[in-house]
Design a protein around this motif. Structure first.
Motif: not given
Length: 240
Positions: A23-29, A190-195, A210-212, A230-236
């Motif tokens: 998911l993170l790589d797809d978001w990146l592209l 950055l926590e793991d799972g964040v972009g 990941t939601p958390e 803590a900054l808001p993160c959009r769930l992919l």
């Protein structure tokens, strides 16, 4: 005269080397306008580890992009060819490993200058772990064994960066201490799972697979008290 583009940098708390969902790589592209972007993997921090390179190629050959690898430990390109190659990339994706070694090798080969030029021309620079640390002014690292600070980086991102904020023992406490005592300036954890995507040093978007998982802004006040926001993160889409 060459037009100067907004400088874009993405910090990744995951990707092909750690996540099965992609998911993170797809978001990146999706941050690249090209219908078939050129994506160059730079595995310098791992010493150009062959298994790491194979992981990247396996993950990106199945995507709608043109993957390639820049090896500096087995360099084949001369100065002009190296410049032409890097400036032609839509994305430069830097792998994890040793941040201090990464920066030293880049400078020996002039890659640091070329990446700054590429970024100014519109190339998206990104990476995980050491590949996230390198873009800031300073970073939190285990390059020298124990967790410590590195007052060094390419400076595309003001402040400091700390990867693996939630997943490696001692990271959170050690980073907070280095910010409190002024050895590192305020920065992004950055926590793991964040972009996190930055344009000209400003946060444009934060996402998570990941939601958390969270992205934090960590800073100290005049009496060395540390706060983390803590900054808001959009769930992919597709995340569970």
């Amino acid at each position: 005269m060459v037009a100067v583009s907004a400088r874009r940098v993405a910090l990744l708390g995951g990707g092909f080397s750690t996540d099965e969902d992609g998911l993170l790589d797809d978001w990146l592209l999706n941050q690249v306008r090209s219908p078939r972007p050129k994506v160059c993997f730079v595995p310098t921090a791992s010493g150009d580890a062959p298994a790491y390179i194979d992981q990247f190629l396996s993950a990106f050959k199945s995507r709608n992009c043109e993957p390639s690898v820049l090896s500096l430990f087995r360099r084949e390109l001369d100065e002009e060819a190296l410049r032409t190659f890097l400036l032609s990339q839509d994305v430069v994706y830097v792998g994890g490993g040793n941040t201090a070694n990464l920066l030293a090798v880049w400078r020996a080969h002039g890659v640091d200058r070329l990446l700054l030029e590429a970024c100014s021309r519109g190339t998206l620079l990104c990476g995980i772990s050491a590949g996230a640390n390198c873009w800031a002014e300073g970073s939190h690292t285990d390059s020298f064994g124990p967790l410590t600070f590195l007052q060094d980086g390419l400076g595309l991102l003001p402040g400091s960066v700390c990867p693996h904020y939630d997943s490696e023992p001692g990271r959170r406490t050690s980073f907070r201490e280095t910010v409190a005592n002024g050895m590192l300036s305020a920065g992004w954890a950055l926590e793991d799972g964040v972009g996190a995507l930055f344009t000209d040093g400003r946060l444009e978007e934060a996402v998570t697979r990941t939601p958390e998982a969270r992205l934090y802004w960590v800073q100290a006040d005049e009496v060395h008290e540390v706060t983390e926001e803590a900054l808001p993160c959009r769930l992919l889409h597709g995340a569970t």
